[in-house]
Design a protein around this motif. Structure first.
Motif, PDB file in Angstrom:
ATOM      1  N   ALA A  27       2.259  -9.244  -8.235  1.00 38.59           N
ATOM      2  CA  ALA A  27       3.339  -9.493  -7.282  1.00 38.59           C
ATOM      3  C   ALA A  27       3.552 -10.709  -6.605  1.00 38.59           C
ATOM      4  O   ALA A  27       4.516 -11.296  -6.139  1.00 38.59           O
ATOM      5  CB  ALA A  27       3.582  -8.069  -6.339  1.00 38.59           C
ATOM      6  N   TYR A  28       2.237 -11.215  -6.039  1.00 37.51           N
ATOM      7  CA  TYR A  28       2.313 -12.480  -5.360  1.00 37.51           C
ATOM      8  C   TYR A  28       2.903 -13.455  -5.851  1.00 37.51           C
ATOM      9  O   TYR A  28       3.441 -14.442  -5.437  1.00 37.51           O
ATOM     10  CB  TYR A  28       0.545 -12.885  -4.990  1.00 37.51           C
ATOM     11  CG  TYR A  28       0.086 -12.012  -4.075  1.00 37.51           C
ATOM     12  CD1 TYR A  28       0.867 -11.170  -2.977  1.00 37.51           C
ATOM     13  CD2 TYR A  28      -1.199 -11.485  -4.065  1.00 37.51           C
ATOM     14  CE1 TYR A  28       0.207 -10.263  -2.209  1.00 37.51           C
ATOM     15  CE2 TYR A  28      -1.997 -10.736  -3.187  1.00 37.51           C
ATOM     16  CZ  TYR A  28      -1.291 -10.163  -2.169  1.00 37.51           C
ATOM     17  OH  TYR A  28      -1.736  -9.154  -1.378  1.00 37.51           O
ATOM     18  N   HIS A  29       3.002 -13.574  -7.324  1.00 32.38           N
ATOM     19  CA  HIS A  29       3.442 -14.666  -8.037  1.00 32.38           C
ATOM     20  C   HIS A  29       4.792 -14.594  -8.386  1.00 32.38           C
ATOM     21  O   HIS A  29       5.379 -15.540  -9.056  1.00 32.38           O
ATOM     22  CB  HIS A  29       2.624 -14.743  -9.343  1.00 32.38           C
ATOM     23  CG  HIS A  29       1.071 -14.862  -8.967  1.00 32.38           C
ATOM     24  ND1 HIS A  29       0.623 -16.237  -8.562  1.00 32.38           N
ATOM     25  CD2 HIS A  29      -0.069 -14.130  -9.255  1.00 32.38           C
ATOM     26  CE1 HIS A  29      -0.925 -16.105  -8.233  1.00 32.38           C
ATOM     27  NE2 HIS A  29      -1.077 -15.052  -8.673  1.00 32.38           N
ATOM     28  N   LYS A  30       5.294 -13.318  -8.212  1.00 36.17           N
ATOM     29  CA  LYS A  30       7.051 -12.783  -8.774  1.00 36.17           C
ATOM     30  C   LYS A  30       7.439 -12.155  -7.467  1.00 36.17           C
ATOM     31  O   LYS A  30       8.163 -11.245  -7.671  1.00 36.17           O
ATOM     32  CB  LYS A  30       7.206 -12.875 -10.072  1.00 36.17           C
ATOM     33  CG  LYS A  30       8.569 -13.286 -10.591  1.00 36.17           C
ATOM     34  CD  LYS A  30       8.608 -12.917 -12.196  1.00 36.17           C
ATOM     35  CE  LYS A  30      10.101 -13.295 -12.777  1.00 36.17           C
ATOM     36  NZ  LYS A  30       9.720 -14.705 -12.975  1.00 36.17           N
ATOM     37  N   TYR A  31       7.276 -12.443  -6.195  1.00 36.23           N
ATOM     38  CA  TYR A  31       7.299 -11.620  -5.134  1.00 36.23           C
ATOM     39  C   TYR A  31       8.647 -10.801  -5.118  1.00 36.23           C
ATOM     40  O   TYR A  31       9.031  -9.547  -5.012  1.00 36.23           O
ATOM     41  CB  TYR A  31       7.001 -12.049  -3.946  1.00 36.23           C
ATOM     42  CG  TYR A  31       6.922 -11.131  -2.736  1.00 36.23           C
ATOM     43  CD1 TYR A  31       5.965 -10.070  -2.334  1.00 36.23           C
ATOM     44  CD2 TYR A  31       7.980 -10.920  -1.735  1.00 36.23           C
ATOM     45  CE1 TYR A  31       6.009  -9.287  -1.660  1.00 36.23           C
ATOM     46  CE2 TYR A  31       8.000 -10.155  -0.962  1.00 36.23           C
ATOM     47  CZ  TYR A  31       6.990  -9.179  -0.493  1.00 36.23           C
ATOM     48  OH  TYR A  31       7.017  -8.457   0.428  1.00 36.23           O
ATOM     49  N   SER A  32       9.699 -11.694  -5.006  1.00 35.04           N
ATOM     50  CA  SER A  32      11.075 -11.332  -4.713  1.00 35.04           C
ATOM     51  C   SER A  32      11.574 -10.491  -5.913  1.00 35.04           C
ATOM     52  O   SER A  32      12.460  -9.460  -5.531  1.00 35.04           O
ATOM     53  CB  SER A  32      12.020 -12.443  -4.532  1.00 35.04           C
ATOM     54  OG  SER A  32      12.075 -13.337  -5.642  1.00 35.04           O
ATOM     55  N   PHE A  33      11.154 -10.514  -7.136  1.00 35.28           N
ATOM     56  CA  PHE A  33      11.503  -9.724  -7.916  1.00 35.28           C
ATOM     57  C   PHE A  33      10.790  -8.360  -7.838  1.00 35.28           C
ATOM     58  O   PHE A  33      11.224  -7.209  -7.869  1.00 35.28           O
ATOM     59  CB  PHE A  33      11.167 -10.314  -9.707  1.00 35.28           C
ATOM     60  CG  PHE A  33      12.286 -11.550  -9.778  1.00 35.28           C
ATOM     61  CD1 PHE A  33      13.276 -11.112 -10.708  1.00 35.28           C
ATOM     62  CD2 PHE A  33      12.169 -12.546  -9.469  1.00 35.28           C
ATOM     63  CE1 PHE A  33      14.435 -11.979 -11.159  1.00 35.28           C
ATOM     64  CE2 PHE A  33      12.946 -13.531  -9.576  1.00 35.28           C
ATOM     65  CZ  PHE A  33      14.125 -13.260 -10.632  1.00 35.28           C
ATOM     66  N   ARG A  45       8.778  -1.468  -3.829  1.00 35.69           N
ATOM     67  CA  ARG A  45       9.213  -0.570  -3.047  1.00 35.69           C
ATOM     68  C   ARG A  45      10.086   0.820  -3.430  1.00 35.69           C
ATOM     69  O   ARG A  45      10.104   1.906  -2.709  1.00 35.69           O
ATOM     70  CB  ARG A  45      10.582  -1.089  -2.220  1.00 35.69           C
ATOM     71  CG  ARG A  45      10.116  -2.354  -1.501  1.00 35.69           C
ATOM     72  CD  ARG A  45       9.759  -1.907   0.096  1.00 35.69           C
ATOM     73  NE  ARG A  45       9.302  -2.870   0.911  1.00 35.69           N
ATOM     74  CZ  ARG A  45       8.016  -3.515   0.999  1.00 35.69           C
ATOM     75  NH1 ARG A  45       7.113  -2.945   0.343  1.00 35.69           N
ATOM     76  NH2 ARG A  45       7.628  -4.579   1.789  1.00 35.69           N
ATOM     77  N   LYS A  46      10.558   0.667  -4.729  1.00 33.88           N
ATOM     78  CA  LYS A  46      11.117   1.891  -5.159  1.00 33.88           C
ATOM     79  C   LYS A  46       9.916   2.974  -5.296  1.00 33.88           C
ATOM     80  O   LYS A  46      10.265   4.232  -4.950  1.00 33.88           O
ATOM     81  CB  LYS A  46      11.875   1.708  -6.524  1.00 33.88           C
ATOM     82  CG  LYS A  46      12.481   2.764  -7.149  1.00 33.88           C
ATOM     83  CD  LYS A  46      12.812   2.353  -8.685  1.00 33.88           C
ATOM     84  CE  LYS A  46      13.450   3.593  -9.361  1.00 33.88           C
ATOM     85  NZ  LYS A  46      14.113   3.320 -10.504  1.00 33.88           N
ATOM     86  N   VAL A  47       8.809   2.716  -5.837  1.00 39.47           N
ATOM     87  CA  VAL A  47       7.701   3.743  -6.004  1.00 39.47           C
ATOM     88  C   VAL A  47       7.114   4.184  -4.507  1.00 39.47           C
ATOM     89  O   VAL A  47       6.869   5.402  -4.205  1.00 39.47           O
ATOM     90  CB  VAL A  47       6.667   3.240  -7.056  1.00 39.47           C
ATOM     91  CG1 VAL A  47       5.488   4.242  -7.289  1.00 39.47           C
ATOM     92  CG2 VAL A  47       7.254   3.000  -8.261  1.00 39.47           C
ATOM     93  N   ALA A  78       0.736  -1.183   0.006  1.00 37.47           N
ATOM     94  CA  ALA A  78       0.226   0.001   0.024  1.00 37.47           C
ATOM     95  C   ALA A  78       0.800   1.165   0.083  1.00 37.47           C
ATOM     96  O   ALA A  78       1.971   1.324   0.380  1.00 37.47           O
ATOM     97  CB  ALA A  78      -1.015  -0.024   1.101  1.00 37.47           C
ATOM     98  N   VAL A  79       0.207   2.410  -0.231  1.00 33.68           N
ATOM     99  CA  VAL A  79       0.861   3.603  -0.193  1.00 33.68           C
ATOM    100  C   VAL A  79       0.026   4.411   0.856  1.00 33.68           C
ATOM    101  O   VAL A  79      -1.024   4.558   0.448  1.00 33.68           O
ATOM    102  CB  VAL A  79       1.061   4.439  -1.773  1.00 33.68           C
ATOM    103  CG1 VAL A  79       1.173   6.056  -1.242  1.00 33.68           C
ATOM    104  CG2 VAL A  79       1.512   3.885  -2.538  1.00 33.68           C
TER     105      VAL A  79
END
Length: 552
Positions: A426-432, A438-440, A384-385
């Protein structure tokens, strides 16, 4: 209950849903004003439910004629429960904070099931929003809530409430008396200014300092009712509210107290000692509050709401269930069965089914309409933001507006739906993907912290001195602009993630732009596959079935 019996009760408790109701499995974190870097009181809250839509509630201030009645509608079900006389004056409420910097959060723990039978019309959600409309301080809110329950009865099960204002914060724990009597038994403890606390679907108040009237309030029958019901038979000084009304079981420790432990452990080196308690290996409970090793910022609390037990024995990114992309989530149901044995998934602070989340920041050095900031976000707190919503705003930004979509209606201008869209990728390729997210996230929240909120404080203070209405108009515009812009930026992020990671590949980039070759074509993308641990799991499962020979 003996430790060895706690985990024997795990399957029954979870399967029955008595300890961790999915519609109200929420987390509150608390920071006293002397435990915060800027001297503010802070309380966080996540409304975790699989069917709760992420939107920002607004109750405008009002004047009401004598004889006006207010309908009480159950917050969870929208069921009409009855009516109470309206207050002559009610205050502006945005989300869970009012114009006087009073804030209330909650977490449901249920407790003794024979006390679940409603004996009145005041459900826990109505208590929160009615009290916010009628209170100028935390102590006043506690009185409003407990008086309403005494007069009109209680309609919910056991609850913990975080009740704060710009000067102090309290934990109120309350449970009804079922069909036995009208009303509820309760106790409220003031959290010391230099301490942090929390609650997460488990009653946490132990012994009651009955003589400390400045820092403790309680119903006159809090002990006698427990004696009457057979929950307690000792001396008053040994009475524990938690033990009497919400005895620990395995889920209360692992899935509920575990979240509070994660918070304590993050900010106090002494909290490590409670690890055995949440694992069911010790009978010594965690205290209601502790003193942190350092003072916390609002950013610290926002980030704590994104926690998945990282760095603890419950770290959700480490076991095989996290998969090759270290996903710190486990889909429901909460338990699963293998070879006739039932196991539990961890329940962290950050969870996929959150409707909305906030960190309330209450600042005594500013006038109330400017001092209170509700850092508000939708969906999973991890992704979330948190955008700043001042407590005096009277208009809800479009992205958080009620009616802009719902759980069955998608909307491209709804913060809830845009964040769900991104999170479910993101849940399907989380670590990437979490690195891009996080950057945004840091880009947006960092700009609020360093520039935009200080600027808004200054401008609003200047306008407030001239005309409070002008300050409100400015803050309405400021909050709408930033919230809607954050939602639009998150939509751009979703588009970027879809392009970058389509079909399991990773597009090549330079300086934030996707590369093209000299002819304008897309270069062959990177194909990172899976990590070594995951490949080993495949080999262990399939043996030589996929073997084609020695590696080149």
């Amino acid at each position: 209950m003996k430790v060895k019996l706690l985990f024997a009760a795990l399957a029954v408790a979870l399967t029955a849903g008595l300890r961790m109701p999915e519609a109200s499995a929420c987390t509150n974190l608390i920071v006293g004003k002397k435990a915060s870097k800027d001297g503010s009181v802070m309380v966080s809250y996540s409304a975790d439910s699989h069917v709760l839509y992420g939107e920002l509630y607004h109750y405008p201030a009002g004047k009401h004629a004598k004889g006006t009645m207010r309908k009480i509608v159950e917050w969870d079900t929208y069921k009409y429960l009855g009516e109470i006389p309206e207050a002559p004056e009610t205050y502006n409420v945005i989300g869970n904070m009012n114009e006087h910097q009073v804030l209330i959060g909650e977490s449901t723990w249920g407790g003794r099931k024979e006390l679940h039978e409603p004996n009145g019309i005041m459900d826990y959600g109505s208590l929160i929003y009615v009290a916010l409309q009628r209170s100028k301080t935390a102590r006043e809110a506690i009185k409003v809530m407990t008086d309403l329950v005494e007069k009109y009865g209680y309609h919910s099960s056991g609850e913990s409430f975080s009740i704060a204002d710009k000067n102090e914060v309290w934990v109120l724990e309350l449970i009804g008396k079922g069909k036995h009597e009208k009303g509820a038994v309760w106790v409220a403890i003031r959290i010391p200014d230099d301490a942090i606390s929390g609650h997460a679907n488990q009653a946490r108040i132990q012994q009651i300092p009955f003589k400390d009237k400045a820092n403790c309030m309680y119903s006159k029958d809090v002990v006698s009712f427990a004696r009457k019901m057979g929950y307690f038979s000792g001396k008053d000084k040994d009475f524990s509210f938690q033990a009497a009304y919400n005895p620990y079981d395995a889920t209360g420790l692992r899935g509920c107290e575990g979240r509070v432990f994660a918070f304590f452990n993050k900010f106090s080196k002494d909290a490590k000692q409670y690890e055995n308690f949440i694992l069911g290996k010790s009978d010594t409970p965690m205290p209601l509050y502790i003193k942190p090793d350092r003072k916390l910022s609002v950013g610290d609390v926002r980030d704590m709401m994104r926690d998945h037990y990282e760095g603890t024995c419950l770290d959700m990114t480490k076991d095989v269930g996290a998969g090759p992309y270290h996903v710190p989530y486990r889909w429901r149901p909460m338990t699963f069965v293998v070879d006739g044995k039932e196991y539990v998934n961890e329940r962290a602070i950050a969870t996929q089914q959150t409707g909305w989340v906030f960190v309330g920041q209450l600042r005594s050095e500013l006038p109330d309409p400017i001092g209170g900031v509700l850092w508000f976000g939708t969906d999973d707190a991890d992704m979330a933001v948190f955008t700043p919503i001042y407590c005096s705003v009277t208009e809800v930004p479009e992205c958080y507006r009620q009616g802009n979509g719902d759980m069955l209606t998608f909307s491209w201008t709804s913060s809830f739906w845009i964040h769900n869209w991104v999170a479910n990728m993101a849940y399907h390729k989380y670590s990437f993907m979490i690195e891009d997210i996080r950057k945004v996230q840091r880009e947006l929240e960092g700009s609020y912290d360093a520039q935009l909120v200080p600027m808004a404080d200054k401008k609003a203070l200047e306008l407030f001195g001239q005309d409070p209405a002008q300050a409100t108009t400015f803050l309405n515009q400021f909050c709408a602009l930033n919230s809607n812009a954050a939602t639009a930026r998150w939509k751009q992020l979703g588009e970027y993630l879809l392009v970058k990671y389509i079909d399991g590949n990773v597009k090549k980039e330079k300086d934030g732009k996707f590369l093209r070759d000299e002819n304008g074509n897309t270069p062959m993308p990177n194909q990172p596959g899976y990590d070594e641990k995951y490949y080993r799991n495949i080999v262990e499962d399939t043996g030589d079935h996929l073997l084609i020979g020695p590696a080149n």
